[in-house]
Design a protein around this motif. Structure first.
Motif, PDB file in Angstrom:
ATOM      1  N   SER A   1       0.838  -1.204   0.000  1.00 33.98           N
ATOM      2  CA  SER A   1       0.000   0.000   0.000  1.00 33.98           C
ATOM      3  C   SER A   1       0.871   1.250   0.000  1.00 33.98           C
ATOM      4  O   SER A   1       0.613   2.212  -0.736  1.00 33.98           O
ATOM      5  CB  SER A   1      -0.931   0.005   1.219  1.00 33.98           C
ATOM      6  OG  SER A   1      -1.867  -1.048   1.156  1.00 33.98           O
TER       7      SER A   1
ATOM      8  N   LEU B   1      -9.060   4.892   0.981  1.00 30.46           N
ATOM      9  CA  LEU B   1      -8.751   3.619   1.611  1.00 30.46           C
ATOM     10  C   LEU B   1      -9.214   3.675   3.058  1.00 30.46           C
ATOM     11  O   LEU B   1      -9.283   4.756   3.652  1.00 30.46           O
ATOM     12  CB  LEU B   1      -7.249   3.321   1.557  1.00 30.46           C
ATOM     13  CG  LEU B   1      -6.594   3.296   0.175  1.00 30.46           C
ATOM     14  CD1 LEU B   1      -5.089   3.120   0.309  1.00 30.46           C
ATOM     15  CD2 LEU B   1      -7.175   2.188  -0.696  1.00 30.46           C
TER      16      LEU B   1
ATOM     17  N   GLN C   1      -6.384   9.202  -6.046  1.00 34.02           N
ATOM     18  CA  GLN C   1      -6.461   8.150  -7.063  1.00 34.02           C
ATOM     19  C   GLN C   1      -5.793   6.840  -6.626  1.00 34.02           C
ATOM     20  O   GLN C   1      -5.716   5.882  -7.387  1.00 34.02           O
ATOM     21  CB  GLN C   1      -5.815   8.638  -8.350  1.00 34.02           C
ATOM     22  CG  GLN C   1      -4.339   8.980  -8.235  1.00 34.02           C
ATOM     23  CD  GLN C   1      -3.772   9.579  -9.513  1.00 34.02           C
ATOM     24  OE1 GLN C   1      -4.067   9.095 -10.612  1.00 34.02           O
ATOM     25  NE2 GLN C   1      -2.974  10.618  -9.384  1.00 34.02           N
TER      26      GLN C   1
ATOM     27  N   THR D   1      -5.202   3.271  -5.193  1.00 28.09           N
ATOM     28  CA  THR D   1      -5.928   2.026  -4.930  1.00 28.09           C
ATOM     29  C   THR D   1      -4.967   1.052  -4.262  1.00 28.09           C
ATOM     30  O   THR D   1      -3.749   1.162  -4.418  1.00 28.09           O
ATOM     31  CB  THR D   1      -6.469   1.388  -6.222  1.00 28.09           C
ATOM     32  OG1 THR D   1      -5.362   1.054  -7.076  1.00 28.09           O
ATOM     33  CG2 THR D   1      -7.416   2.335  -6.948  1.00 28.09           C
ATOM     34  N   SER D   2      -5.526   0.115  -3.514  1.00 26.17           N
ATOM     35  CA  SER D   2      -4.704  -0.933  -2.903  1.00 26.17           C
ATOM     36  C   SER D   2      -5.494  -2.234  -2.969  1.00 26.17           C
ATOM     37  O   SER D   2      -6.153  -2.643  -2.011  1.00 26.17           O
ATOM     38  CB  SER D   2      -4.349  -0.574  -1.454  1.00 26.17           C
ATOM     39  OG  SER D   2      -3.356  -1.447  -0.958  1.00 26.17           O
ATOM     40  N   PRO D   3      -5.456  -2.890  -4.123  1.00 21.49           N
ATOM     41  CA  PRO D   3      -6.262  -4.097  -4.314  1.00 21.49           C
ATOM     42  C   PRO D   3      -5.982  -5.153  -3.251  1.00 21.49           C
ATOM     43  O   PRO D   3      -4.836  -5.409  -2.885  1.00 21.49           O
ATOM     44  CB  PRO D   3      -5.837  -4.578  -5.700  1.00 21.49           C
ATOM     45  CG  PRO D   3      -5.359  -3.347  -6.392  1.00 21.49           C
ATOM     46  CD  PRO D   3      -4.700  -2.533  -5.331  1.00 21.49           C
TER      47      PRO D   3
ATOM     48  N   GLU E   1     -10.779  -4.126   0.386  1.00 19.74           N
ATOM     49  CA  GLU E   1     -11.349  -3.788  -0.917  1.00 19.74           C
ATOM     50  C   GLU E   1     -12.774  -4.320  -1.002  1.00 19.74           C
ATOM     51  O   GLU E   1     -13.026  -5.502  -0.774  1.00 19.74           O
ATOM     52  CB  GLU E   1     -10.498  -4.404  -2.021  1.00 19.74           C
ATOM     53  CG  GLU E   1     -10.996  -4.127  -3.430  1.00 19.74           C
ATOM     54  CD  GLU E   1     -10.201  -4.881  -4.481  1.00 19.74           C
ATOM     55  OE1 GLU E   1     -10.328  -4.532  -5.671  1.00 19.74           O
ATOM     56  OE2 GLU E   1      -9.468  -5.827  -4.123  1.00 19.74           O
TER      57      GLU E   1
END
Length: 440
Positions: free
Chosen positions: A53, A255, A292, A294-296, A300
């Motif tokens: 992350s 997040l 913008q 993201t942390s798949p 999630e």
């Protein structure tokens, strides 16, 4: 070669989680490749939890400054290509094959002269070569395991980031926090800046001592930088961050969880340290970059009605932050867990942390051969949850269906949810099943 053949060839180099504490092979490979890791400044990241992350946040901040960024992270969720990214995107299948073909003769030469390069060493060589060839302006490099003996440590980071350290991989890194911190402190190099997340006292002492020994500048979360204020917001959180060079107001981070706010503060400090000078980063730039991110696979949301959340937490340190974030950000009145863990982890510790927040738990196994046997996991869970709250499913797809059914039975879609967790592999399997997800 086709992409699948390349992936198979790399996998045949052995399992990722077994390491040999030597840099001889990867150094030999770098010599043959002309030391591509010296072609760009590096932000090197270690720690136990939060590395990927934080890497993504640093990447976003640097790209918002119009820099070309290479990012190397591990493990992957669905495709090996996720590990090597340029300009925020995983290498294409064609490019991944090209990079492998470019360095394959050198891999084979090292195999013959030094012993067979490992899975992770081969990927590390590919990443450094791909970034030099791009070329990138900066590389953001996450260690695979540890620090001193990690293959990525053939490079010297201008900035070393150490995310929170807790017990994990004790067979390889040491039996206690102090030993693990000592191994991870190896990425702090002479003249670098060490950006340290909040740490247990034993870890902090080791890291600061290492920085003093090598003449590195220390920046500590909670002292030189940190989160001044945070509040839960729709789809994430709103932050006020004290950086190394200024205060950044009204930063929206999409997040969940206090731990991600801490990761954001570390990422911001790392970029400030890398850029030099005394001027803070432009506030709008910071806001655009973080908005913008993201942390798949990290808290999630991959489905609604009922809400299904996935998180790759696989040790008690990570699970503690997940539980706190779920309670803070989601407010489920009923939460069903789907849990599959690796047999070599602190499974009891993970389950004990989940027990207060899960109404019921479905235990299963994921696609890894290291996954704990379902009956063994069920026995552990029943000792913690009680048998009436524990369900078993031999396959993860059946476990997910069962959990969604248990959540739907309440008729309270708005208040019921499913949490799928326990391993990166568990989350990768779930993302494929529920979203047919490509590279994260």
């Amino acid at each position: 070669m086709e992409y699948q053949a390349v992936e198979k060839a790399i996998l045949q180099r052995g399992v990722e989680w077994k390491i040999d504490p030597t840099l001889d092979r990867i150094n030999a490979l770098m010599d043959l490749l002309g030391h591509p890791q010296r072609a760009y400044p590096i932000v090197h990241i270690t720690g136990t939890n939060g590395k990927s992350s934080t890497a993504r946040m640093i990447d976003a901040l640097l790209r918002e400054r119009n820099l070309r960024v290479g990012r190397f992270t591990s493990p992957h969720l669905t495709s090996m290509r996720e590990r090597i990214s340029v300009d925020g995107e995983p290498l294409s299948e064609d490019r991944f094959v090209e990079v492998y073909e470019d360095i394959r003769p050198y891999l084979e030469l090292v195999d013959q002269q030094q012993g067979r390069l490992s899975f992770f060493e081969a990927l590390t060589g590919m990443a450094y070569a791909a970034f030099a060839d791009a070329p990138v302006d900066v590389a953001v490099i996450e260690v695979g395991m540890g620090g001193t003996w990690d293959a990525t440590s053939v490079a010297e980071g201008a900035v070393a980031v150490v995310t929170p350290i807790s017990l994990d991989h004790v067979d390889y890194l040491g039996p206690d926090i102090e030993a693990i911190a000592r191994e991870k402190s190896g990425i702090i190099r002479p003249g670098s800046t060490a950006v340290l997340a909040q740490q247990p006292v034993a870890a902090a002492e080791v890291l600061v001592r290492r920085a003093a020994e090598v003449g590195a500048t220390v920046a500590r979360e909670g002292l030189e930088f940190g989160v001044l204020h945070r509040e839960v917001a729709m789809g994430g959180q709103l932050l006020r961050i004290q950086g190394l060079k200024g205060v950044y107001e009204d930063v929206f981070l999409p997040l969940f969880g206090e731990h991600q706010a801490g990761n954001a503060a570390c990422a911001l400090a790392a970029v400030e340290a890398l850029t030099g000078g005394d001027e803070p980063l432009e506030g709008d730039l910071v806001g655009r970059a973080f908005a913008q991110v993201t942390s798949p696979g990290r808290l999630e949301v991959i489905r609604r009605g009922p809400t299904v959340v996935v998180d790759a937490a696989h040790n008690p340190g990570a699970m503690e932050t997940v539980v706190q974030a779920v309670e803070e950000s989601f407010g489920f009145s009923r939460l069903i867990g789907v849990v599959s863990v690796m047999a070599d982890k602190d499974v009891a510790g993970v389950l004990e942390l989940l027990e207060p927040v899960l109404t019921e738990i479905v235990v299963t196994r994921n696609s890894s051969p290291r996954s704990m046997d379902v009956e063994e996991l069920a026995a552990l869970a029943e000792g913690i949850f009680g048998s009436e709250r524990v369900h078993q499913a031999a396959r993860i797809d059946d476990a997910i269906d069962m959990a969604i059914g248990l959540a739907e039975d309440t008729g309270e879609f708005s208040g019921a949810g499913v949490l799928i967790t326990g391993s990166v592999v568990t989350v990768g399997d779930a993302r494929l099943l529920l979203r047919a997800g490509g590279p994260a």
